[in-house]
Write a protein that holds these residues in place. Structure first.
Motif, PDB file in Angstrom:
ATOM      1  N   ILE A 100       0.837  -1.214   0.000  1.00  0.00           N
ATOM      2  CA  ILE A 100       0.000   0.000   0.000  1.00  0.00           C
ATOM      3  C   ILE A 100       0.869   1.261   0.000  1.00  0.00           C
ATOM      4  O   ILE A 100       0.523   2.274  -0.631  1.00  0.00           O
ATOM      5  N   VAL A 101       2.022   1.208   0.683  1.00  0.00           N
ATOM      6  CA  VAL A 101       2.934   2.351   0.714  1.00  0.00           C
ATOM      7  C   VAL A 101       3.566   2.553  -0.667  1.00  0.00           C
ATOM      8  O   VAL A 101       3.680   3.678  -1.159  1.00  0.00           O
ATOM      9  N   LYS A 102       3.947   1.445  -1.319  1.00  0.00           N
ATOM     10  CA  LYS A 102       4.519   1.522  -2.669  1.00  0.00           C
ATOM     11  C   LYS A 102       3.536   2.146  -3.646  1.00  0.00           C
ATOM     12  O   LYS A 102       3.889   2.995  -4.464  1.00  0.00           O
ATOM     13  N   TYR A 103       2.267   1.729  -3.573  1.00  0.00           N
ATOM     14  CA  TYR A 103       1.248   2.273  -4.472  1.00  0.00           C
ATOM     15  C   TYR A 103       0.954   3.740  -4.157  1.00  0.00           C
ATOM     16  O   TYR A 103       0.650   4.535  -5.056  1.00  0.00           O
ATOM     17  N   ALA A 104       1.035   4.103  -2.880  1.00  0.00           N
ATOM     18  CA  ALA A 104       0.820   5.511  -2.500  1.00  0.00           C
ATOM     19  C   ALA A 104       1.886   6.395  -3.139  1.00  0.00           C
ATOM     20  O   ALA A 104       1.573   7.446  -3.715  1.00  0.00           O
ATOM     21  N   PHE A 105       3.142   5.962  -3.086  1.00  0.00           N
ATOM     22  CA  PHE A 105       4.223   6.740  -3.697  1.00  0.00           C
ATOM     23  C   PHE A 105       4.106   6.756  -5.220  1.00  0.00           C
ATOM     24  O   PHE A 105       4.434   7.750  -5.867  1.00  0.00           O
ATOM     25  N   TRP A 106       3.623   5.669  -5.791  1.00  0.00           N
ATOM     26  CA  TRP A 106       3.385   5.621  -7.241  1.00  0.00           C
ATOM     27  C   TRP A 106       2.344   6.667  -7.644  1.00  0.00           C
ATOM     28  O   TRP A 106       2.514   7.391  -8.623  1.00  0.00           O
ATOM     29  N   GLY A 107       1.268   6.767  -6.852  1.00  0.00           N
ATOM     30  CA  GLY A 107       0.230   7.768  -7.115  1.00  0.00           C
ATOM     31  C   GLY A 107       0.733   9.190  -6.955  1.00  0.00           C
ATOM     32  O   GLY A 107       0.400  10.081  -7.742  1.00  0.00           O
ATOM     33  N   ILE A 108       1.557   9.404  -5.940  1.00  0.00           N
ATOM     34  CA  ILE A 108       2.127  10.739  -5.701  1.00  0.00           C
ATOM     35  C   ILE A 108       2.996  11.158  -6.878  1.00  0.00           C
ATOM     36  O   ILE A 108       2.935  12.304  -7.335  1.00  0.00           O
ATOM     37  N   ARG A 109       3.819  10.231  -7.406  1.00  0.00           N
ATOM     38  CA  ARG A 109       4.673  10.552  -8.557  1.00  0.00           C
ATOM     39  C   ARG A 109       3.858  10.963  -9.767  1.00  0.00           C
ATOM     40  O   ARG A 109       4.208  11.907 -10.483  1.00  0.00           O
ATOM     41  N   ALA A 110       2.753  10.240 -10.004  1.00  0.00           N
ATOM     42  CA  ALA A 110       1.875  10.570 -11.139  1.00  0.00           C
ATOM     43  C   ALA A 110       1.270  11.961 -10.956  1.00  0.00           C
ATOM     44  O   ALA A 110       1.183  12.755 -11.903  1.00  0.00           O
ATOM     45  N   GLY A 111       0.857  12.282  -9.719  1.00  0.00           N
ATOM     46  CA  GLY A 111       0.288  13.597  -9.436  1.00  0.00           C
ATOM     47  C   GLY A 111       1.304  14.713  -9.611  1.00  0.00           C
ATOM     48  O   GLY A 111       0.986  15.793 -10.126  1.00  0.00           O
ATOM     49  N   VAL A 112       2.535  14.458  -9.193  1.00  0.00           N
ATOM     50  CA  VAL A 112       3.620  15.445  -9.336  1.00  0.00           C
ATOM     51  C   VAL A 112       3.871  15.731 -10.809  1.00  0.00           C
ATOM     52  O   VAL A 112       4.067  16.895 -11.215  1.00  0.00           O
ATOM     53  N   LEU A 113       3.864  14.678 -11.643  1.00  0.00           N
ATOM     54  CA  LEU A 113       4.065  14.865 -13.084  1.00  0.00           C
ATOM     55  C   LEU A 113       2.986  15.786 -13.657  1.00  0.00           C
ATOM     56  O   LEU A 113       3.278  16.682 -14.459  1.00  0.00           O
ATOM     57  N   ALA A 114       1.735  15.589 -13.229  1.00  0.00           N
ATOM     58  CA  ALA A 114       0.636  16.437 -13.702  1.00  0.00           C
ATOM     59  C   ALA A 114       0.845  17.889 -13.289  1.00  0.00           C
ATOM     60  O   ALA A 114       0.606  18.815 -14.085  1.00  0.00           O
ATOM     61  N   LEU A 115       1.303  18.114 -12.063  1.00  0.00           N
ATOM     62  CA  LEU A 115       1.553  19.481 -11.585  1.00  0.00           C
ATOM     63  C   LEU A 115       2.670  20.152 -12.373  1.00  0.00           C
ATOM     64  O   LEU A 115       2.589  21.341 -12.699  1.00  0.00           O
ATOM     65  N   ILE A 116       3.722  19.385 -12.696  1.00  0.00           N
ATOM     66  CA  ILE A 116       4.837  19.944 -13.470  1.00  0.00           C
ATOM     67  C   ILE A 116       4.366  20.338 -14.867  1.00  0.00           C
ATOM     68  O   ILE A 116       4.727  21.401 -15.384  1.00  0.00           O
ATOM     69  N   ILE A 117       3.530  19.491 -15.484  1.00  0.00           N
ATOM     70  CA  ILE A 117       3.002  19.793 -16.823  1.00  0.00           C
ATOM     71  C   ILE A 117       2.126  21.045 -16.775  1.00  0.00           C
ATOM     72  O   ILE A 117       2.191  21.900 -17.654  1.00  0.00           O
ATOM     73  N   LYS A 118       1.306  21.165 -15.705  1.00  0.00           N
ATOM     74  CA  LYS A 118       0.465  22.359 -15.553  1.00  0.00           C
ATOM     75  C   LYS A 118       1.323  23.616 -15.431  1.00  0.00           C
ATOM     76  O   LYS A 118       1.030  24.653 -16.032  1.00  0.00           O
ATOM     77  N   GLY A 119       2.410  23.518 -14.653  1.00  0.00           N
ATOM     78  CA  GLY A 119       3.331  24.645 -14.520  1.00  0.00           C
ATOM     79  C   GLY A 119       3.969  25.011 -15.844  1.00  0.00           C
ATOM     80  O   GLY A 119       4.119  26.193 -16.171  1.00  0.00           O
ATOM     81  N   LEU A 120       4.323  23.992 -16.622  1.00  0.00           N
ATOM     82  CA  LEU A 120       4.919  24.214 -17.943  1.00  0.00           C
ATOM     83  C   LEU A 120       3.947  24.959 -18.865  1.00  0.00           C
ATOM     84  O   LEU A 120       4.319  25.931 -19.529  1.00  0.00           O
TER      85      LEU A 120
END
Length: 199
Positions: free
Chosen positions: A121-141
């Motif tokens: 569950i911790v591994k999947y939580a970090f996987w989800g966080i990484r995906a969310g971070v990518l979306a935020l970076i694209i929005k900033g771009l």
């Protein structure tokens, strides 16, 4: 008597600004995962759209300055915005606000991560966080692209910088300096062209 009231009102307003800066950047620090460019959309939303402390054009300047100076971009950005809004103590409050959440969270996680890092569950939580971070970076771009000047020179600089960093592993600091020099040369060339036409 009237002067004392005015001084009291000014001091109260300053205190409110300091407190507002601290709370705003505390919230940004607490709810933005990934740091760096992932923070830019939230910083822009809070400081430009809601608080109107700085303008959209300022965000581009802030990012350029924060990227070309030592330290994390989120920390440099918060310090810059705080100083621009309320001077030295504004910079201090904004910087303290953005640092405290991550400091507290990292200290807390350091005690328990070893015990839970192998849980699925911790591994999947970090996987989800990484995906969310990518979306935020694209929005900033996208947000930064909309605010950038759009001409042939800008597109050439963007493409050249991307290729140099992504495919040739040129240091980002050197690339930032090269782009700044190119911008200065371009502005001088354009200025000279305009002067010649006016003559």
């Amino acid at each position: 008597m009237e002067k004392n009231r005015e001084d009291s009102a000014i001091n109260k307003k300053r205190k409110n600004v300091f407190w507002e800066l601290f709370i705003t950047f505390f919230k940004i620090g607490a709810f933005t995962f990934g740091g760096g460019y992932a923070m830019i959309p939230l910083i822009q939303e809070e400081t430009v759209t809601k608080k109107k402390w700085i303008s959209d054009e300022d965000i581009l300047d802030v990012v350029a300055i924060a990227e070309s100076t030592p330290g994390p971009i989120s920390l440099n950005t918060s310090t810059f915005v705080g100083y621009r809004t309320a001077g030295f103590f504004g910079a201090f409050c904004a910087t303290l606000g953005v640092v405290l959440p991550s400091f507290g969270i990292i200290v807390g996680i350091s005690f328990v991560l070893r015990q839970f890092e192998n849980l699925e569950i911790v591994k999947y939580a970090f996987w989800g966080i990484r995906a969310g971070v990518l979306a935020l970076i694209i929005k900033g771009l996208i947000s930064m692209y909309k605010s950038c000047p759009k001409n042939v020179f800008s597109y050439i600089i963007m493409a050249a910088a991307f290729v140099a960093v992504a495919f040739f592993n040129i240091n980002v600091i050197y690339m930032t300096i090269i782009c700044a020099v190119a911008g200065i040369i371009y502005s001088i060339a354009v200025g000279n062209t305009v002067k010649n036409k006016l003559k």
